[in-house]
Structures are given as C-alpha cells and as structure tokens.
Design an enzyme around this catalytic site. Sequence first.
Site, PDB file in Angstrom:
ATOM      1  N   SER A 163       0.804  -1.216   0.000  1.00 44.04           N
ATOM      2  CA  SER A 163       0.000   0.000   0.000  1.00 44.04           C
ATOM      3  C   SER A 163       0.838   1.267   0.000  1.00 44.04           C
ATOM      4  O   SER A 163       0.386   2.297  -0.485  1.00 44.04           O
ATOM      5  CB  SER A 163      -0.911   0.037   1.237  1.00 44.04           C
ATOM      6  OG  SER A 163      -1.867  -0.992   1.177  1.00 44.04           O
ATOM      7  N   THR A 206      -3.980   4.043   2.205  1.00 38.71           N
ATOM      8  CA  THR A 206      -3.056   5.088   2.634  1.00 38.71           C
ATOM      9  C   THR A 206      -2.776   4.892   4.114  1.00 38.71           C
ATOM     10  O   THR A 206      -3.645   4.449   4.859  1.00 38.71           O
ATOM     11  CB  THR A 206      -3.713   6.476   2.428  1.00 38.71           C
ATOM     12  OG1 THR A 206      -4.026   6.639   1.054  1.00 38.71           O
ATOM     13  CG2 THR A 206      -2.800   7.587   2.887  1.00 38.71           C
ATOM     14  N   THR A 266       1.565   7.030   0.732  1.00 34.18           N
ATOM     15  CA  THR A 266       0.807   6.070  -0.052  1.00 34.18           C
ATOM     16  C   THR A 266       1.493   5.764  -1.369  1.00 34.18           C
ATOM     17  O   THR A 266       2.287   6.558  -1.867  1.00 34.18           O
ATOM     18  CB  THR A 266      -0.609   6.616  -0.352  1.00 34.18           C
ATOM     19  OG1 THR A 266      -1.393   5.599  -0.982  1.00 34.18           O
ATOM     20  CG2 THR A 266      -0.560   7.836  -1.246  1.00 34.18           C
ATOM     21  N   ARG A 298      -1.339   9.957 -12.104  1.00 29.40           N
ATOM     22  CA  ARG A 298      -2.446  10.238 -11.200  1.00 29.40           C
ATOM     23  C   ARG A 298      -1.941  10.541  -9.800  1.00 29.40           C
ATOM     24  O   ARG A 298      -1.062   9.870  -9.280  1.00 29.40           O
ATOM     25  CB  ARG A 298      -3.396   9.051 -11.159  1.00 29.40           C
ATOM     26  CG  ARG A 298      -4.622   9.246 -10.232  1.00 29.40           C
ATOM     27  CD  ARG A 298      -4.407   8.658  -8.860  1.00 29.40           C
ATOM     28  NE  ARG A 298      -5.626   8.706  -8.028  1.00 29.40           N
ATOM     29  CZ  ARG A 298      -5.680   8.357  -6.759  1.00 29.40           C
ATOM     30  NH1 ARG A 298      -4.580   7.922  -6.144  1.00 29.40           N
ATOM     31  NH2 ARG A 298      -6.804   8.436  -6.067  1.00 29.40           N
ATOM     32  N   GLY A 347      -3.633  11.448  -5.871  1.00 33.23           N
ATOM     33  CA  GLY A 347      -4.850  11.542  -5.082  1.00 33.23           C
ATOM     34  C   GLY A 347      -4.771  12.634  -4.035  1.00 33.23           C
ATOM     35  O   GLY A 347      -4.103  13.656  -4.214  1.00 33.23           O
ATOM     36  N   THR A 386      -8.286   8.761   4.241  1.00 31.23           N
ATOM     37  CA  THR A 386      -7.915   7.590   3.450  1.00 31.23           C
ATOM     38  C   THR A 386      -9.104   7.214   2.585  1.00 31.23           C
ATOM     39  O   THR A 386     -10.230   7.622   2.841  1.00 31.23           O
ATOM     40  CB  THR A 386      -7.491   6.413   4.349  1.00 31.23           C
ATOM     41  OG1 THR A 386      -6.975   5.355   3.541  1.00 31.23           O
ATOM     42  CG2 THR A 386      -8.652   5.898   5.163  1.00 31.23           C
ATOM     43  N   GLY A 387      -8.835   6.438   1.540  1.00 25.03           N
ATOM     44  CA  GLY A 387      -9.917   6.061   0.639  1.00 25.03           C
ATOM     45  C   GLY A 387      -9.732   6.651  -0.741  1.00 25.03           C
ATOM     46  O   GLY A 387      -8.609   6.927  -1.171  1.00 25.03           O
TER      47      GLY A 387
END
Length: 337
Positions: free
Chosen positions: A94, A196, A214, A224, A226, A247-248
Amino acid sequence: MKRRHFIKNATLSGAGLALASSLVGCAEQSSEEKNNAAVIASDTATAKLPMVIATWHVINATAKAMEVLQAGGNALDAVEQGCRVEEANEKGQSVGKGGLPDRDGNVTLDACIMDKHGNCGSVVYLQDITHAVSVARKVMEDTPHVMLAGEGAKQFALSKGFKPEDLLTEASKKAWEKWKIEAQYKPIINIENHDTIGILAIDKNGDISGACTTSGLAYKLGGRVGDSPIIGSGLFVDNEIGACVATGLGEEVVKTVGSFLVVELMRQGKSPQEACEEAISRIVNKPNSQFKDFQVGYIAVNKKGETGSYAVHEWFSMTKFQDGVNAQIQSDYFNKA
C-alpha cells in the site's frame, strides 16, 4: 496486513466487503465493535499524553511513533518514523517499497508531512525512493517550497543522500501482470483497490504533527495523484485546534478538502467524532453522489486528545496508542443499509 479492499467493487457484494485478513471473519458487528464505536464517540475527557493514532491496523507503526515520543522525541519525529515502518513493509503493498504500480508497471509514491507551526512538505509521483515521507520532510525543512513532483522530487531526494532502489517487488509485479489480463484498461473506480497510511501524534508538550504516505490507487493512470500529498485534503494540522488525516478514494476527499474541513468543524466546536461524521455527510449528500461505489474514511484528534473516526462504509479502523495500550478500534460508518 492486506488493506487494498478498502474501495469496494461496484456491486458491493458480500465478497467485496472483505478488507483484510484480520477482518474477514467479522461478518456482523459484534458487541465489542459496538463498544469500540461508543468509546470513540464518548472520548470526552482530556487524554493522557503522549498519544498516537493512525489509519488502519498498523500497530508496528504506532508502536514506533510512541517509542519516539516516550524517548523524548517530538510529534514530528514520531509521525515520520511511524510512516517509515509501513513504507519499508514490502508485504503491505500500500505504501513505499512493494506498493502496487500504475498501469504501466511503475511504483509511484505520494507523501506529505505537517508540523505544529503549520509548516508542511510534500512529494508527488516520486519513483525509486522508499521513504517518501522523509523526502517530504526535507522539502519542508530544506527548501522554500511545499511540494516537489516527479523527476524533480527524485533528484532532490538523491541530492539529500536518499538511495535509489527498485520499488516493484516480485509479488507486486505478479499482481500487476495478473491485473493486465483480467482488468479493464480504463479509469473506472472500484476495479482496483488501494490504501493510505496516515498518522497523527500529540507529544508530551501537547504539540501536534501529522504525516501521510501512499503508493496511490493501484493500476492508476500514469501521473495520477490523489489526496494524500495535498495539504488540506489528505492531511491538515492546526496546533491550536487539532488534526485530521484521510484515506480512501482521494478524488472524493479532494472535492471537499476533507481534512481541512474536519479541523475547521472542530474549530467551530464539534468533537473529532462529530467533525468526521459531518465531513462524510458532505460527501454522501452531494447531488448525484456515487458513495455506494467508493470508500472514504477520516481519523481526527483535537488539542485535548479526544479522537474520532468515521467512514462511508464498514470495515474502516483506527489504531490508537495511548497510556500503554496499542489497539485497533473499528470505526463507525454511514452506509448501514
């Protein structure tokens, strides 16, 4: 621990609800989990310091952070060292080394860090350097900038003595090769999963710092980024009020500047739990929200050491190390349908 099932598949089937091996057997909320949620909501007494909280079940990371604090270190050192534990954990897939790559097979890392003074540093799309959080700290302390990206971030890291290494482990490479055969090659959420690690700490002086790291959305489009390295979205610290980390699905966190929102809600008088719940409600109540197809979770702490955590869907958890106890706490969540 595998945490990549955080973003559910589009059908949110029973199988898709499994987050990690330690949670697979939890088919329904036990009385212990309900008690955990109650503890979060009723955590109103001034907490014993120092303390550490983190997203997910990362007891080794919180243990390292607490070790730093108990040795007299500050909150900034603690959150950095805690994140480094997970960055070096190749089995986690992760963050850091062993993270799942983008669609082209490149492991690219994002991280940020923020101290008690509001200083912050960030790196995005960093390659070949395991400890992105430490590079982010160097950006904060050794440059006039907040964020460095891509090749520039890598060259800066090398200039600071960080050693380059191949971050794509054999296990992650095999997972990527399997994905190339079975998955659709287009940016549709919920086909891939990611996670994350975010850590918040309060040291014995009552000062707060936070960090987030992350490898981003697995098999993402190259380039990309986030929410994780974006100050105010993935992480925000206000030493007068408190701190939050997200997170997510980062795109949804960015749209509401989630971590800043949680801290501002605490400034207005909400508890950390209430603030996390309100921030999630901003996401799920947006017109045409597709919240059933993605996950977002927040953890937060205020100046008194009260904590909160909340998510869109079930199975999000927080690790909390305080007063000698290093424990995982299941988070309450919105979508109970």
